[in-house]
Design a protein around this motif. Structure first.
Motif, PDB file in Angstrom:
ATOM      1  N   PRO A   1      -1.148  29.118 -34.578  1.00  0.00           N
ATOM      2  CA  PRO A   1      -1.256  29.724 -33.243  1.00  0.00           C
ATOM      3  C   PRO A   1      -0.189  29.281 -32.252  1.00  0.00           C
ATOM      4  N   SER A   2       0.124  27.989 -32.202  1.00  0.00           N
ATOM      5  CA  SER A   2       1.083  27.521 -31.202  1.00  0.00           C
ATOM      6  C   SER A   2       2.487  28.051 -31.487  1.00  0.00           C
TER       7      SER A   2
ATOM      8  N   LYS B   1       4.642  30.685 -29.175  1.00  0.00           N
ATOM      9  CA  LYS B   1       6.008  30.365 -28.755  1.00  0.00           C
ATOM     10  C   LYS B   1       6.945  31.513 -29.115  1.00  0.00           C
ATOM     11  N   ALA B   2       6.790  32.047 -30.334  1.00  0.00           N
ATOM     12  CA  ALA B   2       7.635  33.156 -30.764  1.00  0.00           C
ATOM     13  C   ALA B   2       7.445  34.378 -29.870  1.00  0.00           C
ATOM     14  N   VAL B   3       6.213  34.673 -29.522  1.00  0.00           N
ATOM     15  CA  VAL B   3       5.944  35.821 -28.649  1.00  0.00           C
ATOM     16  C   VAL B   3       6.587  35.611 -27.274  1.00  0.00           C
ATOM     17  N   SER B   4       6.582  34.382 -26.801  1.00  0.00           N
ATOM     18  CA  SER B   4       7.210  34.097 -25.509  1.00  0.00           C
ATOM     19  C   SER B   4       8.717  34.262 -25.571  1.00  0.00           C
ATOM     20  N   VAL B   5       9.338  33.705 -26.623  1.00  0.00           N
ATOM     21  CA  VAL B   5      10.793  33.809 -26.765  1.00  0.00           C
ATOM     22  C   VAL B   5      11.211  35.258 -26.991  1.00  0.00           C
TER      23      VAL B   5
ATOM     24  N   TYR C   1       6.941  39.238 -41.053  1.00  0.00           N
ATOM     25  CA  TYR C   1       7.671  39.550 -39.824  1.00  0.00           C
ATOM     26  C   TYR C   1       6.746  39.620 -38.610  1.00  0.00           C
ATOM     27  N   ALA C   2       5.497  39.198 -38.793  1.00  0.00           N
ATOM     28  CA  ALA C   2       4.485  39.421 -37.756  1.00  0.00           C
ATOM     29  C   ALA C   2       4.861  38.823 -36.404  1.00  0.00           C
ATOM     30  N   ALA C   3       5.353  37.599 -36.392  1.00  0.00           N
ATOM     31  CA  ALA C   3       5.650  36.945 -35.112  1.00  0.00           C
ATOM     32  C   ALA C   3       6.755  37.659 -34.352  1.00  0.00           C
TER      33      ALA C   3
END
Length: 248
Positions: free
Chosen positions: A101-102, A106-110, A147-149
């Motif tokens: 999850p963390s 982070k990936a979604v934020s970047v 490739y989900a993130a």
């Protein structure tokens, strides 16, 4: 008047090709990067060797604080950002249900939310006629293994682009998504590993147009979209892949 271009994730890969493309037009390019100083310096030297102007800005785009720091660094050298290019990516290869999850957050934020953070931070620097670009991919619309993130982030950002387009339009600021065909970048290698090269090669071989994507294919489009001739085009996603996304 010197035109200014800010490229998030511009020290390598597609981001660097875009930075180079705008620099050749005489733009002062600000290249944001997260960690590798040596790679960033090499990118800067390439821009200088091509006759452009370049400033490096090291900061974490995944936070509002990082994006504010980028805006402040740019504001110390210019009073405007004519082109903002979001090509930053955290290549975390994972499925959805198997994600940590963390790291996923982070990936979604970047990869996604930072588009909003940097646009907010650049208020006052983005002016009438400025253009914002978000680099997306087919993985934001179709399922790609591990490739989900990235894919979820791209889908989020594409939706943000549509909402932001409507809100930015009265100020004369345009925002569009650019989706180049697959090229062998560090992010692609991180997701596909040793298969990356063959996947890219096969993509070119199977392309309806007979080849893979080249940097001029998307940089020339972006230069047009940043020009006054494209002032009525906003909130769109442009696939630059020779028709590859049209296959069933």
């Amino acid at each position: 008047m010197v035109v200014s271009t800010l490229v998030l994730g511009g020290s390598r890969g597609i981001g660097l090709e875009i930075a180079s493309g705008f620099a050749r037009d005489g733009s002062h390019v600000f290249i944001n990067y997260a960690g590798n100083d040596a790679v960033a310096e090499k990118a800067k030297q390439r821009i200088l060797d091509e006759g452009g102007h370049c400033t490096l800005v090291k900061a974490d785009v995944s936070t509002t604080e990082g994006c504010t720091a980028i805006a402040h660094a740019v504001a110390r050298e210019t009073d405007r950002v004519d082109q903002l290019v979001h090509s930053a990516v955290m290549a975390y290869p994972t499925t959805t249900l198997g994600a940590e999850p963390s790291r996923f957050a982070k990936a979604v934020s970047v990869n996604g939310l930072s588009l909003l953070y940097i646009t907010q931070a650049l208020e006052g620097l983005l002016i009438r006629g400025s253009t914002v670009f978000y680099l997306t991919s087919r993985g934001g619309r179709t399922v790609v293994e591990n490739y989900a993130a990235i894919g979820v982030s791209k889908a989020l950002a594409e939706s943000l682009v549509r909402y932001m387009a409507v809100e930015l339009a009265p100020s004369g600021i345009r925002i569009n998504c650019i989706a180049p065909g697959i090229v062998e970048t560090e992010a692609v290698r991180a997701v596909f590993g040793s298969d990356a090269g063959s996947i890219v090669a096969q993509s070119g071989d199977k392309n309806p147009s007979g080849r893979g994507v080249q940097s001029d294919d998307y940089t020339e489009l972006m230069r047009f979209l940043a020009s006054p001739a494209a002032e009525y085009i906003t909130g769109q996603t442009f696939f630059v892949n020779g028709g590859a996304n049209l296959h069933a």
